[in-house]
Write a protein that holds these residues in place. Structure first.
Motif, PDB file in Angstrom:
ATOM      1  N   ARG A  50       4.904   2.001   0.139  1.00 39.55           N
ATOM      2  CA  ARG A  50       3.780   2.705  -0.498  1.00 39.55           C
ATOM      3  C   ARG A  50       3.184   2.196  -1.798  1.00 39.55           C
ATOM      4  O   ARG A  50       4.089   1.518  -2.410  1.00 39.55           O
ATOM      5  CB  ARG A  50       4.367   4.237  -0.535  1.00 39.55           C
ATOM      6  N   HIS A  51       1.882   2.148  -1.834  1.00 40.44           N
ATOM      7  CA  HIS A  51       1.361   1.518  -3.035  1.00 40.44           C
ATOM      8  C   HIS A  51       0.838   2.668  -3.952  1.00 40.44           C
ATOM      9  O   HIS A  51       0.028   3.667  -3.505  1.00 40.44           O
ATOM     10  CB  HIS A  51       0.454   0.446  -2.322  1.00 40.44           C
ATOM     11  N   GLY A  52       1.180   2.776  -5.228  1.00 40.27           N
ATOM     12  CA  GLY A  52       0.575   3.377  -6.285  1.00 40.27           C
ATOM     13  C   GLY A  52       0.619   2.920  -7.499  1.00 40.27           C
ATOM     14  O   GLY A  52       1.296   2.081  -7.690  1.00 40.27           O
ATOM     15  N   LYS A  53       0.550   3.545  -8.560  1.00 46.32           N
ATOM     16  CA  LYS A  53       0.404   3.110  -9.925  1.00 46.32           C
ATOM     17  C   LYS A  53       1.164   4.109 -10.624  1.00 46.32           C
ATOM     18  O   LYS A  53       0.927   5.362 -10.549  1.00 46.32           O
ATOM     19  CB  LYS A  53      -0.842   2.542 -10.546  1.00 46.32           C
ATOM     20  N   VAL A  54       1.789   3.739 -11.692  1.00 49.30           N
ATOM     21  CA  VAL A  54       2.740   4.512 -12.730  1.00 49.30           C
ATOM     22  C   VAL A  54       1.411   5.129 -13.616  1.00 49.30           C
ATOM     23  O   VAL A  54       1.149   3.855 -14.479  1.00 49.30           O
ATOM     24  CB  VAL A  54       3.746   3.679 -13.085  1.00 49.30           C
ATOM     25  N   VAL A  55       1.489   6.162 -13.936  1.00 49.75           N
ATOM     26  CA  VAL A  55       0.772   6.841 -14.985  1.00 49.75           C
ATOM     27  C   VAL A  55       1.586   7.377 -15.988  1.00 49.75           C
ATOM     28  O   VAL A  55       2.403   8.229 -15.604  1.00 49.75           O
ATOM     29  CB  VAL A  55      -0.252   7.599 -14.358  1.00 49.75           C
ATOM     30  N   PHE A 151       4.398   9.632 -13.959  1.00 50.87           N
ATOM     31  CA  PHE A 151       4.195   9.700 -12.442  1.00 50.87           C
ATOM     32  C   PHE A 151       3.451   8.832 -11.561  1.00 50.87           C
ATOM     33  O   PHE A 151       2.769   8.113 -12.270  1.00 50.87           O
ATOM     34  CB  PHE A 151       3.745  11.486 -12.088  1.00 50.87           C
ATOM     35  N   VAL A 152       3.673   8.812 -10.471  1.00 48.66           N
ATOM     36  CA  VAL A 152       3.101   7.937  -9.538  1.00 48.66           C
ATOM     37  C   VAL A 152       2.054   8.348  -9.054  1.00 48.66           C
ATOM     38  O   VAL A 152       1.926   9.475  -8.140  1.00 48.66           O
ATOM     39  CB  VAL A 152       4.032   7.220  -8.671  1.00 48.66           C
ATOM     40  N   ILE A 153       0.940   7.813  -8.981  1.00 48.97           N
ATOM     41  CA  ILE A 153      -0.657   8.078  -8.035  1.00 48.97           C
ATOM     42  C   ILE A 153      -0.481   7.045  -7.085  1.00 48.97           C
ATOM     43  O   ILE A 153      -0.581   5.872  -7.326  1.00 48.97           O
ATOM     44  CB  ILE A 153      -1.749   8.165  -9.101  1.00 48.97           C
ATOM     45  N   PHE A 154      -0.467   7.459  -5.833  1.00 47.41           N
ATOM     46  CA  PHE A 154      -0.584   6.826  -4.467  1.00 47.41           C
ATOM     47  C   PHE A 154      -1.910   6.670  -4.228  1.00 47.41           C
ATOM     48  O   PHE A 154      -2.884   7.294  -4.420  1.00 47.41           O
ATOM     49  CB  PHE A 154       0.212   7.498  -3.353  1.00 47.41           C
ATOM     50  N   ASP A 155      -2.189   5.263  -3.497  1.00 52.94           N
ATOM     51  CA  ASP A 155      -3.375   5.057  -3.329  1.00 52.94           C
ATOM     52  C   ASP A 155      -3.788   6.111  -1.904  1.00 52.94           C
ATOM     53  O   ASP A 155      -3.106   6.537  -1.355  1.00 52.94           O
ATOM     54  CB  ASP A 155      -3.449   3.403  -2.530  1.00 52.94           C
ATOM     55  N   GLU A 156      -4.920   5.968  -1.826  1.00 54.56           N
ATOM     56  CA  GLU A 156      -5.725   6.971  -0.792  1.00 54.56           C
ATOM     57  C   GLU A 156      -5.134   6.716   0.612  1.00 54.56           C
ATOM     58  O   GLU A 156      -4.918   7.621   1.361  1.00 54.56           O
ATOM     59  CB  GLU A 156      -7.288   6.845  -0.686  1.00 54.56           C
ATOM     60  N   LYS A 157      -5.018   5.554   0.742  1.00 60.35           N
ATOM     61  CA  LYS A 157      -4.516   4.959   2.415  1.00 60.35           C
ATOM     62  C   LYS A 157      -3.184   5.594   2.369  1.00 60.35           C
ATOM     63  O   LYS A 157      -2.599   5.717   3.714  1.00 60.35           O
ATOM     64  CB  LYS A 157      -4.474   3.641   2.364  1.00 60.35           C
ATOM     65  N   ASP A 158      -2.255   5.977   1.276  1.00 66.16           N
ATOM     66  CA  ASP A 158      -0.963   6.520   1.675  1.00 66.16           C
ATOM     67  C   ASP A 158      -0.913   7.974   1.469  1.00 66.16           C
ATOM     68  O   ASP A 158      -0.006   8.826   1.410  1.00 66.16           O
ATOM     69  CB  ASP A 158       0.049   6.044   0.422  1.00 66.16           C
ATOM     70  N   LYS A 159      -2.083   8.718   1.124  1.00 62.30           N
ATOM     71  CA  LYS A 159      -2.160  10.147   1.281  1.00 62.30           C
ATOM     72  C   LYS A 159      -1.719  10.656   2.368  1.00 62.30           C
ATOM     73  O   LYS A 159      -1.960  10.492   3.582  1.00 62.30           O
ATOM     74  CB  LYS A 159      -3.717  10.448   0.873  1.00 62.30           C
ATOM     75  N   GLY A 160      -0.759  11.788   2.196  1.00 56.55           N
ATOM     76  CA  GLY A 160      -0.251  12.472   3.169  1.00 56.55           C
ATOM     77  C   GLY A 160       1.051  11.856   3.835  1.00 56.55           C
ATOM     78  O   GLY A 160       1.809  12.438   4.690  1.00 56.55           O
ATOM     79  N   LYS A 161       1.557  10.829   3.205  1.00 59.13           N
ATOM     80  CA  LYS A 161       2.881  10.122   3.686  1.00 59.13           C
ATOM     81  C   LYS A 161       3.719  10.108   2.706  1.00 59.13           C
ATOM     82  O   LYS A 161       4.732   9.405   2.864  1.00 59.13           O
ATOM     83  CB  LYS A 161       2.513   8.552   3.878  1.00 59.13           C
ATOM     84  N   GLU A 162       3.775  11.366   1.941  1.00 58.12           N
ATOM     85  CA  GLU A 162       4.565  11.151   0.583  1.00 58.12           C
ATOM     86  C   GLU A 162       5.997  11.832   1.451  1.00 58.12           C
ATOM     87  O   GLU A 162       6.010  12.810   2.238  1.00 58.12           O
ATOM     88  CB  GLU A 162       4.146  12.413  -0.381  1.00 58.12           C
ATOM     89  N   ASN A 163       7.329  11.693   0.850  1.00 58.34           N
ATOM     90  CA  ASN A 163       8.243  11.893   1.430  1.00 58.34           C
ATOM     91  C   ASN A 163       8.804  13.261   1.222  1.00 58.34           C
ATOM     92  O   ASN A 163       8.464  13.935   0.050  1.00 58.34           O
ATOM     93  CB  ASN A 163       9.543  11.113   1.126  1.00 58.34           C
TER      94      ASN A 163
END
Length: 163
Positions: A50-55, A151-163
């Motif tokens: 999963r790709h995201g950025k830490v904010v 917290f981590v904000i995930f890319d739109e392509k990973d939306k809905g794939k959260e564990n």
């Protein structure tokens, strides 16, 4: 003593071992002692990356709790990700009561601590939903708070794939 055959005692009713060709063989006993091991192949697929950025951000503020406002929510999680928050609360020496800090968490027990007058208390808490401060006792309670949260904000392509 019986007849010897290749260094062993010969017994006409004893059959030879199929593996070592001896009459009184210990290899059968050893085979029975050994544990039977089965090799099971299991395919394990690695989790999808999963790709995201830490904010991270910081918030500081003043507290004034009294008989009219004895309970105050100072932070609430609005994003749908897990937040890690460093909480630091200072209670002024002029305060007449302690400050109670209650941190509610997603799917976990809440974290609670008290800050007496003239002191500072802090905690680092994960999976934070909200942070509420309240006055313990009567009178006026003054203080300050600082929150550092990430917290981590995930890319739109990973939306809905959260564990």
């Amino acid at each position: 003593m019986g007849k010897r055959y290749y260094g062993e005692i010969w017994d006409p009713y004893q059959e030879r071992c199929n593996d070592c060709e001896h009459f009184y063989c210990t290899c059968d006993k050893e085979k029975k002692k050994q544990k039977v091991e089965h090799i099971v192949k299991v395919e394990v697929k690695p989790p999808k990356e999963r790709h995201g950025k830490v904010v991270c951000n910081s918030i500081c503020g003043n507290l004034l709790l009294n008989n009219q406002t004895s309970n105050l929510e100072i932070w609430k999680q609005r994003a749908r990700t897990d937040a890690i928050v460093n909480i630091s609360v200072f209670n002024n020496t002029r305060s007449t009561g302690s400050i109670r800090v209650l941190v509610t968490r997603t799917g976990r027990s809440p974290v609670e601590f008290t800050v007496p007058p003239g002191n500072t208390n802090s905690a680092s808490v994960d999976h934070v939903d909200s942070i509420t401060v309240s006055q313990v006792g009567d009178g006026i309670t003054e203080g300050k708070f600082c929150l550092d949260f990430c917290f981590v904000i995930f890319d739109e392509k990973d939306k809905g794939k959260e564990n």
